[in-house]
Design a protein around this motif. Structure first.
Motif, mmCIF file in Angstrom:
data_model
loop_
_atom_site.group_PDB
_atom_site.id
_atom_site.type_symbol
_atom_site.label_atom_id
_atom_site.label_comp_id
_atom_site.label_asym_id
_atom_site.label_seq_id
_atom_site.Cartn_x
_atom_site.Cartn_y
_atom_site.Cartn_z
ATOM 1 N N ASP A 1 0.830 -1.213 0.000
ATOM 2 C CA ASP A 1 0.000 0.000 0.000
ATOM 3 C C ASP A 1 0.858 1.254 0.000
ATOM 4 O O ASP A 1 0.558 2.224 -0.695
ATOM 5 C CB ASP A 1 -0.945 0.007 1.207
ATOM 6 C CG ASP A 1 -2.011 -1.076 1.116
ATOM 7 O OD1 ASP A 1 -2.324 -1.519 -0.015
ATOM 8 O OD2 ASP A 1 -2.533 -1.490 2.177
ATOM 9 N N GLU A 2 1.931 1.236 0.779
ATOM 10 C CA GLU A 2 2.827 2.397 0.838
ATOM 11 C C GLU A 2 3.530 2.611 -0.507
ATOM 12 O O GLU A 2 3.669 3.747 -0.976
ATOM 13 C CB GLU A 2 3.867 2.215 1.953
ATOM 14 C CG GLU A 2 4.701 3.443 2.213
ATOM 15 C CD GLU A 2 3.885 4.651 2.655
ATOM 16 O OE1 GLU A 2 4.270 5.773 2.285
ATOM 17 O OE2 GLU A 2 2.873 4.478 3.354
ATOM 18 N N LEU A 3 3.951 1.525 -1.154
ATOM 19 C CA LEU A 3 4.606 1.658 -2.451
ATOM 20 C C LEU A 3 3.637 2.180 -3.517
ATOM 21 O O LEU A 3 4.032 2.980 -4.376
ATOM 22 C CB LEU A 3 5.207 0.322 -2.888
ATOM 23 C CG LEU A 3 6.398 -0.162 -2.052
ATOM 24 C CD1 LEU A 3 6.887 -1.507 -2.555
ATOM 25 C CD2 LEU A 3 7.529 0.856 -2.060
ATOM 26 N N ILE A 4 2.396 1.772 -3.464
ATOM 27 C CA ILE A 4 1.407 2.271 -4.420
ATOM 28 C C ILE A 4 1.189 3.771 -4.225
ATOM 29 O O ILE A 4 1.078 4.532 -5.196
ATOM 30 C CB ILE A 4 0.090 1.473 -4.306
ATOM 31 C CG1 ILE A 4 0.316 0.045 -4.833
ATOM 32 C CG2 ILE A 4 -1.055 2.173 -5.045
ATOM 33 C CD1 ILE A 4 -0.796 -0.922 -4.533
ATOM 34 N N LYS A 5 1.174 4.227 -2.967
ATOM 35 C CA LYS A 5 1.054 5.665 -2.695
ATOM 36 C C LYS A 5 2.260 6.422 -3.254
ATOM 37 O O LYS A 5 2.119 7.518 -3.799
ATOM 38 C CB LYS A 5 0.932 5.919 -1.194
ATOM 39 C CG LYS A 5 -0.413 5.546 -0.627
ATOM 40 C CD LYS A 5 -0.445 5.795 0.874
ATOM 41 C CE LYS A 5 -1.717 5.238 1.485
ATOM 42 N NZ LYS A 5 -1.710 5.337 2.947
#
Length: 161
Positions: free
Chosen positions: A109-113
């Motif tokens: 999720d953090e990488l997608i952000k």
């Protein structure tokens, strides 16, 4: 295959400056594909692009724009069209202080952000992006002479014309 081209750019003052290379020239079905590839790094901690990444992105854009007419002189498989692509590959890294500061595993999720943020920051805006999130088996620390880093993914941004 790399391709020699003459760039049509009024900003170039000398004729010798107009000579250049398209990084990749390939074909798919009835289409020639000309790719200018650039590379930059994105910090996982900040998720921001740095000026050098923006400059490389702009340079790739400029390069594909200066070969608009030139690509019509080449064809691998026919005159059914040419696609010009400015492509940026940006590994996502995090500086760590050895094993004790490193948490194995990837926060998807953090990488997608981060990817969304990077794409929003690039100017001109890419019209395609993708990301390769490394499998946990590939997500490990790399020790260099001046830093220890972990790489969790690679963002790809492209402008396709």
């Amino acid at each position: 295959m790399e391709l020699f081209v003459l760039r049509n750019d009024k900003k170039l003052r000398k004729k010798d400056d107009m000579h250049g290379w398209v990084d990749y020239w390939c074909g798919y079905r009835n289409t020639d594909i000309f790719i200018e590839l650039k590379h930059g790094y994105i910090s996982e901690r900040s998720g921001q692009i740095k000026k050098d990444v923006q400059n490389k992105w702009e340079e790739a854009q400029r390069q594909i724009n200066t070969i608009k007419e030139e690509v019509n002189n080449y064809s691998l498989i026919g005159k059914n069209g040419a696609v010009r692509i400015a492509l940026m590959a940006m590994p996502i890294f995090k500086t760590v202080n050895g094993e004790e500061d490193y948490n194995a595993g990837v926060n998807h999720d953090e990488l997608i952000k981060i990817q969304e943020n990077v794409v929003m920051q690039l100017n001109p805006a890419p019209n395609w992006s993708g990301m390769w999130i490394l499998h946990d088996d590939l997500d490990n620390i790399m020790e260099f002479s001046n830093a220890t880093e972990a790489y969790s993914g690679i963002i790809f941004a492209a402008y396709v014309e």
